[in-house]
Design a protein around this motif. Structure first.
Motif, PDB file in Angstrom:
ATOM      1  N   THR A 268       0.858  -1.181   0.000  1.00  0.00           N
ATOM      2  CA  THR A 268       0.000   0.000   0.000  1.00  0.00           C
ATOM      3  C   THR A 268       0.895   1.232   0.000  1.00  0.00           C
ATOM      4  O   THR A 268       1.868   1.301   0.742  1.00  0.00           O
ATOM      5  N   GLY A 269       0.550   2.187  -0.843  1.00  0.00           N
ATOM      6  CA  GLY A 269       1.296   3.442  -0.892  1.00  0.00           C
ATOM      7  C   GLY A 269       0.338   4.585  -0.659  1.00  0.00           C
ATOM      8  O   GLY A 269      -0.020   4.908   0.464  1.00  0.00           O
ATOM      9  N   CYS A 270      -0.131   5.152  -1.766  1.00  0.00           N
ATOM     10  CA  CYS A 270      -0.992   6.338  -1.683  1.00  0.00           C
ATOM     11  C   CYS A 270      -2.405   6.023  -1.206  1.00  0.00           C
ATOM     12  O   CYS A 270      -3.077   6.885  -0.657  1.00  0.00           O
ATOM     13  N   GLU A 271      -2.858   4.820  -1.476  1.00  0.00           N
ATOM     14  CA  GLU A 271      -4.246   4.396  -1.184  1.00  0.00           C
ATOM     15  C   GLU A 271      -5.283   5.243  -1.914  1.00  0.00           C
ATOM     16  O   GLU A 271      -6.428   5.321  -1.496  1.00  0.00           O
TER      17      GLU A 271
HETATM   18  S1  FES Z   1      -1.772   2.273  -2.964  1.00  0.00           S
HETATM   19 FE1  FES Z   1      -1.217   3.700  -4.501  1.00  0.00          FE
HETATM   20  S2  FES Z   1      -2.406   3.092  -6.222  1.00  0.00           S
HETATM   21 FE2  FES Z   1      -3.104   1.832  -4.613  1.00  0.00          FE
END
Ligand code: FES
Ligand code: FES
Length: 162
Positions: A41-44
């Motif tokens: 998970t990054g930006c979510e």
């Molecule tokens: S966590 Fe970045 S696109 Fe889904």
């Protein structure tokens, strides 16, 4: 009032049934409910591509899909795709070209690269860059990643890589 939903789907070839919160995203379902921590998970918010997985054969952002909507779906994660050996050559090329540094983007990059080579076995460097543009990497500057994908395309087409 509970908003939990029963859902049954296939994940990496195994049938899975769970009761999930209606707002649970696929990436959290995979990581927290199933313990499949390979997808990140990054930006979510659908921007960075760290959460890329396959849904019914197509790559999707796991942070934009609700697990409760996946009744009967087929999901593949980096774990499943690695276990089948399908992307072994891509994984090897990423190592050989130093295209994975911290590795945070790598599972999503590999799935996106595999998706490209499936639809276009002979992509130009420009097309590789374009196809990977939705997967962010903070470490490599992308050059090594494009090199790795290009190398695999050339090898799969019987050409010796440079
Ligand atoms: S966590 Fe970045 S696109 Fe889904
Ligand atoms: S290798 Fe670190 S984010 Fe891509």
């Amino acid at each position: 009032m509970s908003t939990d939903v029963n859902v049954t789907l296939t994940v990496n070839g195994e049938r899975v049934s769970r009761r999930v919160e209606a707002r649970r995203h696929l990436i959290d379902f995979l990581r927290l409910d199933l313990g499949l921590m390979g997808s990140h998970t990054g930006c979510e918010h659908g921007i960075c591509g760290a959460c890329t997985v396959r849904l019914d054969g197509a790559i999707v952002r796991g942070c934009l899909v609700l697990a409760a909507s996946l009744e009967g779906a087929q999901v593949e994660t980096i774990e499943g795709v690695s276990d089948t050996g399908e992307i072994r050559d891509l994984q090897d090329a990423f190592v050989a070209r130093n295209a994975s540094q911290c590795g945070y983007c790598t599972p999503g990059m590999l799935l996106t690269a595999a998706d490209l080579l499936k639809s276009n076995p002979r992509p130009t460097r420009e097309l590789i860059r374009e196809h990977l543009a939705g997967n962010y990497c903070r470490c490599t500057g992308y050059h090594a990643i494009v090199d790795a994908v290009e190398t695999v395309a050339q090898k799969r087409n019987g050409k010796a890589p440079p």
